[in-house]
Design a protein around this motif. Structure first.
Motif, PDB file in Angstrom:
ATOM      1  N   ARG A  32     -17.714 -25.189  -6.912  1.00 40.36           N
ATOM      2  CA  ARG A  32     -18.389 -26.014  -7.938  1.00 40.36           C
ATOM      3  C   ARG A  32     -18.215 -27.472  -7.552  1.00 40.36           C
ATOM      4  N   ASN A  33     -19.273 -28.223  -7.699  1.00 42.30           N
ATOM      5  CA  ASN A  33     -19.289 -29.640  -7.331  1.00 42.30           C
ATOM      6  C   ASN A  33     -18.843 -29.788  -5.878  1.00 42.30           C
ATOM      7  N   ALA A  34     -17.815 -30.588  -5.608  1.00 38.36           N
ATOM      8  CA  ALA A  34     -17.397 -30.829  -4.218  1.00 38.36           C
ATOM      9  C   ALA A  34     -16.533 -29.710  -3.646  1.00 38.36           C
ATOM     10  N   MET A  35     -16.058 -28.805  -4.493  1.00 41.56           N
ATOM     11  CA  MET A  35     -15.207 -27.714  -4.011  1.00 41.56           C
ATOM     12  C   MET A  35     -16.066 -26.538  -3.562  1.00 41.56           C
ATOM     13  N   GLY A  36     -15.830 -26.070  -2.354  1.00 41.90           N
ATOM     14  CA  GLY A  36     -16.553 -24.910  -1.837  1.00 41.90           C
ATOM     15  C   GLY A  36     -15.930 -23.611  -2.315  1.00 41.90           C
ATOM     16  N   SER A  37     -16.574 -22.520  -1.995  1.00 41.72           N
ATOM     17  CA  SER A  37     -16.078 -21.202  -2.371  1.00 41.72           C
ATOM     18  C   SER A  37     -14.799 -20.865  -1.605  1.00 41.72           C
ATOM     19  N   TYR A  38     -13.862 -20.262  -2.303  1.00 38.49           N
ATOM     20  CA  TYR A  38     -12.642 -19.755  -1.681  1.00 38.49           C
ATOM     21  C   TYR A  38     -12.585 -18.231  -1.791  1.00 38.49           C
ATOM     22  N   ALA A  39     -13.740 -17.603  -1.993  1.00 44.00           N
ATOM     23  CA  ALA A  39     -13.799 -16.151  -2.182  1.00 44.00           C
ATOM     24  C   ALA A  39     -13.229 -15.403  -0.991  1.00 44.00           C
ATOM     25  N   SER A  40     -13.455 -15.902   0.204  1.00 43.77           N
ATOM     26  CA  SER A  40     -12.991 -15.194   1.397  1.00 43.77           C
ATOM     27  C   SER A  40     -11.486 -15.311   1.601  1.00 43.77           C
ATOM     28  N   HIS A  41     -10.822 -16.182   0.872  1.00 40.31           N
ATOM     29  CA  HIS A  41      -9.384 -16.366   1.030  1.00 40.31           C
ATOM     30  C   HIS A  41      -8.563 -15.325   0.274  1.00 40.31           C
ATOM     31  N   PHE A  42      -9.166 -14.701  -0.740  1.00 45.38           N
ATOM     32  CA  PHE A  42      -8.419 -13.808  -1.615  1.00 45.38           C
ATOM     33  C   PHE A  42      -9.185 -12.509  -1.844  1.00 45.38           C
ATOM     34  N   THR A  43      -8.446 -11.458  -2.161  1.00 44.57           N
ATOM     35  CA  THR A  43      -9.085 -10.225  -2.623  1.00 44.57           C
ATOM     36  C   THR A  43      -9.586 -10.455  -4.048  1.00 44.57           C
ATOM     37  N   ASP A  44     -10.358  -9.502  -4.566  1.00 42.23           N
ATOM     38  CA  ASP A  44     -10.872  -9.636  -5.939  1.00 42.23           C
ATOM     39  C   ASP A  44      -9.736  -9.837  -6.938  1.00 42.23           C
ATOM     40  N   GLY A  45      -8.718  -8.992  -6.844  1.00 43.31           N
ATOM     41  CA  GLY A  45      -7.594  -9.080  -7.781  1.00 43.31           C
ATOM     42  C   GLY A  45      -6.804 -10.363  -7.616  1.00 43.31           C
ATOM     43  N   ASP A  46      -6.637 -10.805  -6.381  1.00 39.91           N
ATOM     44  CA  ASP A  46      -5.877 -12.034  -6.148  1.00 39.91           C
ATOM     45  C   ASP A  46      -6.606 -13.269  -6.670  1.00 39.91           C
ATOM     46  N   ARG A  47      -7.928 -13.246  -6.685  1.00 38.42           N
ATOM     47  CA  ARG A  47      -8.663 -14.362  -7.296  1.00 38.42           C
ATOM     48  C   ARG A  47      -8.308 -14.473  -8.776  1.00 38.42           C
ATOM     49  N   TRP A  48      -8.220 -13.317  -9.444  1.00 38.06           N
ATOM     50  CA  TRP A  48      -7.831 -13.334 -10.858  1.00 38.06           C
ATOM     51  C   TRP A  48      -6.387 -13.784 -11.012  1.00 38.06           C
ATOM     52  N   ARG A  49      -5.516 -13.397 -10.103  1.00 37.00           N
ATOM     53  CA  ARG A  49      -4.103 -13.812 -10.184  1.00 37.00           C
ATOM     54  C   ARG A  49      -3.975 -15.330 -10.040  1.00 37.00           C
ATOM     55  N   VAL A  50      -4.721 -15.898  -9.099  1.00 35.43           N
ATOM     56  CA  VAL A  50      -4.687 -17.359  -8.942  1.00 35.43           C
ATOM     57  C   VAL A  50      -5.257 -18.028 -10.188  1.00 35.43           C
ATOM     58  N   ALA A  51      -6.339 -17.468 -10.730  1.00 35.05           N
ATOM     59  CA  ALA A  51      -6.932 -18.033 -11.951  1.00 35.05           C
ATOM     60  C   ALA A  51      -5.931 -17.989 -13.105  1.00 35.05           C
ATOM     61  N   GLU A  52      -5.206 -16.890 -13.232  1.00 32.62           N
ATOM     62  CA  GLU A  52      -4.194 -16.788 -14.296  1.00 32.62           C
ATOM     63  C   GLU A  52      -3.084 -17.813 -14.084  1.00 32.62           C
ATOM     64  N   TYR A  53      -2.693 -18.025 -12.831  1.00 35.84           N
ATOM     65  CA  TYR A  53      -1.656 -19.021 -12.557  1.00 35.84           C
ATOM     66  C   TYR A  53      -2.155 -20.439 -12.870  1.00 35.84           C
ATOM     67  N   VAL A  54      -3.423 -20.715 -12.557  1.00 36.91           N
ATOM     68  CA  VAL A  54      -3.985 -22.026 -12.888  1.00 36.91           C
ATOM     69  C   VAL A  54      -3.922 -22.273 -14.398  1.00 36.91           C
ATOM     70  N   MET A  55      -4.192 -21.233 -15.182  1.00 36.34           N
ATOM     71  CA  MET A  55      -4.101 -21.386 -16.628  1.00 36.34           C
ATOM     72  C   MET A  55      -2.662 -21.621 -17.070  1.00 36.34           C
ATOM     73  N   GLU A  56      -1.707 -21.010 -16.355  1.00 32.59           N
ATOM     74  CA  GLU A  56      -0.285 -21.296 -16.647  1.00 32.59           C
ATOM     75  C   GLU A  56       0.000 -22.771 -16.404  1.00 32.59           C
ATOM     76  N   LEU A  57      -0.507 -23.321 -15.299  1.00 33.94           N
ATOM     77  CA  LEU A  57      -0.290 -24.749 -15.010  1.00 33.94           C
ATOM     78  C   LEU A  57      -0.937 -25.634 -16.065  1.00 33.94           C
ATOM     79  N   LYS A  58      -2.131 -25.262 -16.507  1.00 35.08           N
ATOM     80  CA  LYS A  58      -2.830 -26.050 -17.528  1.00 35.08           C
ATOM     81  C   LYS A  58      -2.056 -26.068 -18.832  1.00 35.08           C
ATOM     82  N   ASN A  59      -1.441 -24.948 -19.168  1.00 38.40           N
ATOM     83  CA  ASN A  59      -0.772 -24.833 -20.477  1.00 38.40           C
ATOM     84  C   ASN A  59       0.685 -25.287 -20.447  1.00 38.40           C
ATOM     85  N   LYS A  60       1.199 -25.728 -19.314  1.00 36.66           N
ATOM     86  CA  LYS A  60       2.597 -26.210 -19.268  1.00 36.66           C
ATOM     87  C   LYS A  60       2.736 -27.559 -19.917  1.00 36.66           C
TER      88      LYS A  60
END
Length: 196
Positions: free
Chosen positions: A168-196
């Motif tokens: 999105r915007n200036a950030m390119g896709s990182y889909a190839s860096h992670f499996t389907d499940g790991d993308r969700w794990r990183v997303a969940e961790y990002v939400m942990e960082l947001k809510n700290k």
């Protein structure tokens, strides 16, 4: 003498440009120039096929098979999570992703977050920062600017997944860096960082 050397060079050039009937030039190391292609689990013919002593090449000691032992820590193909994601790479797809929840099992939340943190630190923290403040080493060096702080953004686990998947915007896709499940794990961790 000078004319003779010019004639010799010109004749050498013409001789090197002969037609397709010319035979190929000799190869210094044919075993490196013409490599053998190996099929997994096919009998290997590399190296010393008639030699009775042990070889340093693993494929020759593996009952003659050419497939090797997988690298430690790799995920076997049959164990990769397949979690389909149908939203398009568009603004409408991003807006629809805001309502998505993680499909991962909530009873594994602790291990999911731990793996998400590890993957985030490997692939995302260089720009987004270890705490998600958008002040990673690349941003601090001045090489790249405009990385947002997660606390300043209206994001959800679904929208973070969408951005990892499609960019999105200036950030390119990182889909190839992670499996389907790991993308969700990183997303969940990002939400942990947001809510700290």
């Amino acid at each position: 003498m000078k004319n003779l050397s010019i004639i010799f060079i010109f004749a050498s050039f013409l001789a090197s440009c002969s037609g397709p009937e010319r035979s190929p030039s000799p190869v210094f190391m044919p075993d490196m120039y013409y490599s053998d292609a190996y099929e997994p689990y096919a009998k290997s013919t590399a190296g010393y096929p008639n030699d009775k002593k042990e070889s340093e090449v693993y494929a020759l000691n593996n009952h003659g098979m050419s497939s090797l032992i997988p690298v430690e820590g790799t995920v076997p193909k049959n164990e990769i999570e397949t979690l389909p994601y149908e939203l398009p790479n568009s603004n409408e797809g991003y807006l629809a992703s805001m309502n998505l929840e993680s499909p991962l099992n909530p009873s594994n939340a602790k291990s999911n977050i731990a793996r998400g943190e590890k993957l985030y630190n490997q692939a995302c923290a260089a720009c987004h920062g270890v705490v998600g403040d958008g002040q990673g080493p690349i941003v601090q060096s001045g090489a790249y600017l405009g990385v947002p702080n997660y606390k300043d953004r209206q994001i959800t686990v679904g929208s973070v997944y969408h951005v990892i998947m499609h960019g999105r915007n200036a950030m390119g896709s990182y889909a190839s860096h992670f499996t389907d499940g790991d993308r969700w794990r990183v997303a969940e961790y990002v939400m942990e960082l947001k809510n700290k």
